[in-house]
Every structure is written in C-alpha cells, then in structure tokens.
Design an enzyme around this catalytic site. Structure first.
Site, PDB file in Angstrom:
ATOM      1  N   TYR A 176      -2.788   0.945  -3.451  1.00 57.06           N
ATOM      2  CA  TYR A 176      -3.969   1.550  -2.847  1.00 57.06           C
ATOM      3  C   TYR A 176      -3.530   2.431  -1.686  1.00 57.06           C
ATOM      4  O   TYR A 176      -2.456   2.256  -1.124  1.00 57.06           O
ATOM      5  CB  TYR A 176      -4.976   0.484  -2.394  1.00 57.06           C
ATOM      6  N   SER A 203       0.835  -1.193   0.000  1.00 51.26           N
ATOM      7  CA  SER A 203       0.000   0.000   0.000  1.00 51.26           C
ATOM      8  C   SER A 203       0.870   1.243   0.000  1.00 51.26           C
ATOM      9  O   SER A 203       2.088   1.162  -0.044  1.00 51.26           O
ATOM     10  CB  SER A 203      -0.911   0.048   1.228  1.00 51.26           C
TER      11      SER A 203
END
EC number: 4.1.1.11
Length: 126
Positions: free
Chosen positions: A58, A25
């Site tokens: 993300y 991430s």
C-alpha cells in the site's frame, strides 16, 4: 457488470530506499501521489523491471518534492535501491464509467525526474 481497470501508474520510477526494518508499505513522493490520484493507504501493485518481482503493498505519503520511492518491510526483499519499478493502482469501474475512464500515468526519467504525464498508452506496433 464491473471491470477492474488501471487507475494510475508511475512508470519506471527508481527505488531510492529499501528499508527492511520498517512497517510495511511503499513511501511515494506526495506530489506524485496527488498527480496520479493515488490515496495514502491505497493498495498498489509494484513490478520490478530489474528483477521481475511483482508484489502488492500500500502507498504511504513521502515528503512532497522528495522524489522518494521507499520500499519498506518484507517487500524490501523484492526491490533494492536503484531498481526501476512500475507502480500501479487499479479500481473497479461500472459499465457507464468505462466509457469515459482515463488512467493517470506518470513517466519518470533517470534520477526520478518526472518526464511527462499521459492518460493513454500508444498502440503497440510490430
């Protein structure tokens, strides 16, 4: 018809952490996520200005006010501490939504100081 358009951008943010042994991430200062309208776990594209790498991951929320950009997991191979990156989120918009759509863009100065925000990119001239 739908079009994929720029929803939000953090322009030339500096990577503050690059953590290989972390679940994948990109941790982003929570205040910046809110200003840009990027949701936690939303897909983002990261463009590394310093080495040309482009990758998808993300967003996760970092501490508000931390000025953190932490590239984590396998993506840590693509961005190191000190690299300048452009972080973008895109969304699908209907024909009707396109008429009023304006992206949210945050421009960073050195040291990850928020310089200014905008919803339009100036016309490029020769």
């Amino acid at each position: 018809m739908h079009a994929i358009m720029l929803k939000a951008k953090l322009h030339r943010a500096e990577v503050t952490h690059s953590v290989l042994d972390y679940e994948g991430s990109c941790a982003i200062d929570g205040e910046w996520l809110d200003l840009a309208g990027i949701h936690e776990y939303e897909q983002i594209q990261i463009y590394n200005v310093d080495n040309g790498e482009r990758f998808t991951t993300y967003a996760i929320r970092a501490e508000d006010g931390s000025k953190m950009i932490s590239v984590n997991g396998a993506a840590a191979h693509k961005a190191q501490k000190g690299d300048r990156v452009i972080i973008c989120a895109y969304a699908h918009y209907s024909e009707a939504e396109l008429a009023t759509h304006k992206p949210r863009m945050l421009y960073m100065a050195p040291g990850n100081v928020l310089s200014h925000t905008s919803n339009a990119i100036p016309v490029q001239v020769a």
